[in-house]
Scaffold this motif. Sequence first.
Motif, PDB file in Angstrom:
ATOM      1  N   SER A 112      35.573  28.368  40.090  1.00 37.19           N
ATOM      2  CA  SER A 112      36.834  28.199  39.842  1.00 37.19           C
ATOM      3  C   SER A 112      37.488  29.044  38.767  1.00 37.19           C
ATOM      4  O   SER A 112      38.470  29.455  39.125  1.00 37.19           O
ATOM      5  CB  SER A 112      37.010  26.781  39.045  1.00 37.19           C
ATOM      6  OG  SER A 112      36.661  25.906  39.867  1.00 37.19           O
ATOM      7  N   ASN A 144      38.285  32.303  40.989  1.00 40.07           N
ATOM      8  CA  ASN A 144      39.559  32.131  41.775  1.00 40.07           C
ATOM      9  C   ASN A 144      40.720  32.213  40.909  1.00 40.07           C
ATOM     10  O   ASN A 144      41.786  32.779  41.508  1.00 40.07           O
ATOM     11  CB  ASN A 144      39.493  30.756  42.524  1.00 40.07           C
ATOM     12  CG  ASN A 144      38.234  30.885  43.511  1.00 40.07           C
ATOM     13  OD1 ASN A 144      38.195  31.741  44.287  1.00 40.07           O
ATOM     14  ND2 ASN A 144      37.908  29.658  44.047  1.00 40.07           N
ATOM     15  N   ALA A 145      40.751  31.758  39.737  1.00 36.67           N
ATOM     16  CA  ALA A 145      41.883  31.685  38.888  1.00 36.67           C
ATOM     17  C   ALA A 145      41.935  33.223  38.407  1.00 36.67           C
ATOM     18  O   ALA A 145      43.253  33.561  38.318  1.00 36.67           O
ATOM     19  CB  ALA A 145      41.633  31.005  37.473  1.00 36.67           C
ATOM     20  N   ALA A 177      41.642  35.780  40.399  1.00 34.37           N
ATOM     21  CA  ALA A 177      42.101  36.321  41.643  1.00 34.37           C
ATOM     22  C   ALA A 177      43.552  35.989  41.733  1.00 34.37           C
ATOM     23  O   ALA A 177      44.400  36.764  42.101  1.00 34.37           O
ATOM     24  CB  ALA A 177      41.334  35.784  42.969  1.00 34.37           C
ATOM     25  N   ASP A 178      43.940  34.537  41.351  1.00 34.51           N
ATOM     26  CA  ASP A 178      45.285  34.122  41.237  1.00 34.51           C
ATOM     27  C   ASP A 178      46.087  34.956  40.496  1.00 34.51           C
ATOM     28  O   ASP A 178      47.012  35.298  40.653  1.00 34.51           O
ATOM     29  CB  ASP A 178      45.349  32.752  40.964  1.00 34.51           C
ATOM     30  CG  ASP A 178      44.848  31.936  41.967  1.00 34.51           C
ATOM     31  OD1 ASP A 178      44.563  32.121  43.216  1.00 34.51           O
ATOM     32  OD2 ASP A 178      44.532  30.568  41.795  1.00 34.51           O
ATOM     33  N   LEU A 179      45.516  35.379  39.166  1.00 33.91           N
ATOM     34  CA  LEU A 179      46.256  36.103  38.089  1.00 33.91           C
ATOM     35  C   LEU A 179      46.195  37.685  38.612  1.00 33.91           C
ATOM     36  O   LEU A 179      47.437  38.109  38.541  1.00 33.91           O
ATOM     37  CB  LEU A 179      45.648  36.088  36.881  1.00 33.91           C
ATOM     38  CG  LEU A 179      46.009  37.054  35.863  1.00 33.91           C
ATOM     39  CD1 LEU A 179      47.560  36.676  35.362  1.00 33.91           C
ATOM     40  CD2 LEU A 179      45.116  37.009  34.781  1.00 33.91           C
ATOM     41  N   MET A 207      46.917  38.311  41.783  1.00 30.32           N
ATOM     42  CA  MET A 207      48.086  38.193  42.890  1.00 30.32           C
ATOM     43  C   MET A 207      49.225  37.884  42.182  1.00 30.32           C
ATOM     44  O   MET A 207      50.176  38.612  42.615  1.00 30.32           O
ATOM     45  CB  MET A 207      47.711  36.957  43.843  1.00 30.32           C
ATOM     46  CG  MET A 207      46.560  37.333  44.918  1.00 30.32           C
ATOM     47  SD  MET A 207      46.490  36.313  46.279  1.00 30.32           S
ATOM     48  CE  MET A 207      45.755  34.824  45.193  1.00 30.32           C
ATOM     49  N   GLU A 208      49.269  37.239  41.164  1.00 32.97           N
ATOM     50  CA  GLU A 208      50.640  37.159  40.373  1.00 32.97           C
ATOM     51  C   GLU A 208      50.971  38.502  39.851  1.00 32.97           C
ATOM     52  O   GLU A 208      52.203  38.650  39.702  1.00 32.97           O
ATOM     53  CB  GLU A 208      50.112  36.017  39.413  1.00 32.97           C
ATOM     54  CG  GLU A 208      51.342  35.652  38.348  1.00 32.97           C
ATOM     55  CD  GLU A 208      50.919  34.812  37.393  1.00 32.97           C
ATOM     56  OE1 GLU A 208      51.335  35.131  36.185  1.00 32.97           O
ATOM     57  OE2 GLU A 208      50.423  33.862  37.430  1.00 32.97           O
ATOM     58  N   ARG A 266      50.280  41.245  40.618  1.00 30.55           N
ATOM     59  CA  ARG A 266      50.403  42.225  42.030  1.00 30.55           C
ATOM     60  C   ARG A 266      49.254  43.460  41.564  1.00 30.55           C
ATOM     61  O   ARG A 266      49.432  44.520  41.837  1.00 30.55           O
ATOM     62  CB  ARG A 266      51.589  42.542  42.078  1.00 30.55           C
ATOM     63  CG  ARG A 266      52.749  41.691  42.695  1.00 30.55           C
ATOM     64  CD  ARG A 266      53.989  42.062  43.132  1.00 30.55           C
ATOM     65  NE  ARG A 266      54.154  43.049  44.082  1.00 30.55           N
ATOM     66  CZ  ARG A 266      54.139  42.746  45.263  1.00 30.55           C
ATOM     67  NH1 ARG A 266      53.827  41.519  45.877  1.00 30.55           N
ATOM     68  NH2 ARG A 266      54.502  43.706  46.223  1.00 30.55           N
ATOM     69  N   GLY A 282      42.125  42.687  42.286  1.00 35.40           N
ATOM     70  CA  GLY A 282      41.802  41.717  43.333  1.00 35.40           C
ATOM     71  C   GLY A 282      40.769  42.334  44.183  1.00 35.40           C
ATOM     72  O   GLY A 282      39.934  41.391  44.610  1.00 35.40           O
ATOM     73  N   GLN A 310      36.931  40.518  44.638  1.00 35.83           N
ATOM     74  CA  GLN A 310      36.338  39.990  46.181  1.00 35.83           C
ATOM     75  C   GLN A 310      34.946  40.015  46.116  1.00 35.83           C
ATOM     76  O   GLN A 310      34.458  38.788  46.498  1.00 35.83           O
ATOM     77  CB  GLN A 310      36.934  41.128  47.304  1.00 35.83           C
ATOM     78  CG  GLN A 310      38.227  40.830  47.815  1.00 35.83           C
ATOM     79  CD  GLN A 310      38.887  39.399  48.006  1.00 35.83           C
ATOM     80  OE1 GLN A 310      38.164  38.717  48.865  1.00 35.83           O
ATOM     81  NE2 GLN A 310      39.763  39.024  47.145  1.00 35.83           N
TER      82      GLN A 310
END
Length: 168
Positions: free
Chosen positions: A99, A102-103, A105-107, A109-110, A112, A117, A121
């Motif tokens: 979790s 994943n958070a 990775a979300d950051l 993406m947010e 950019r 990112g 992976q």
Amino acid sequence: MLSQKMENALNDQMNWEIYSAHIYLSMSSDFSRKGLPGIAQWMLAQYQEEMFHAMRFFNYINEAGGHAKLGVIDAPPYEWESPLKAFEVALEHEQGVTSRINALADLAMEERNHAVGIFLQWFISEQVEEEDTVGDIVGKLKMVGDGGGLFMLDRDLGTRVFTPPTTA
């Protein structure tokens, strides 16, 4: 370049990986003391793997222009009721790590931040393996219980040796 928010989040994860390592090292000590050297060896190899993860974060933060900052690491528990309980705790912990990754990775993406990112992976794939491996051991421990099968499983788990990935 890392934003301050991303640098802080990566540092937090680096320190969490060190805490994860401490959990496994503590488990190793407990099972060594309880006469289960195979499980102790498995946990020791997992400790080494978690420290490897921490060092990946450490190196990446510094290479990406940030500052890797070591924080206070809480002491983990010192003993577990049984191998099954320990591996159930480990599975729950690994699910929490997933979790957290994943958070991150979300950051990424947010923000950019494609470089972060891409870095993450490897960890995303690694967590699939972590949860699968520990979940498999939980299943086996539930099947064998505390009888003679536990000693066979202990022997099998004792063959694990940490080998750093060559792609790192």
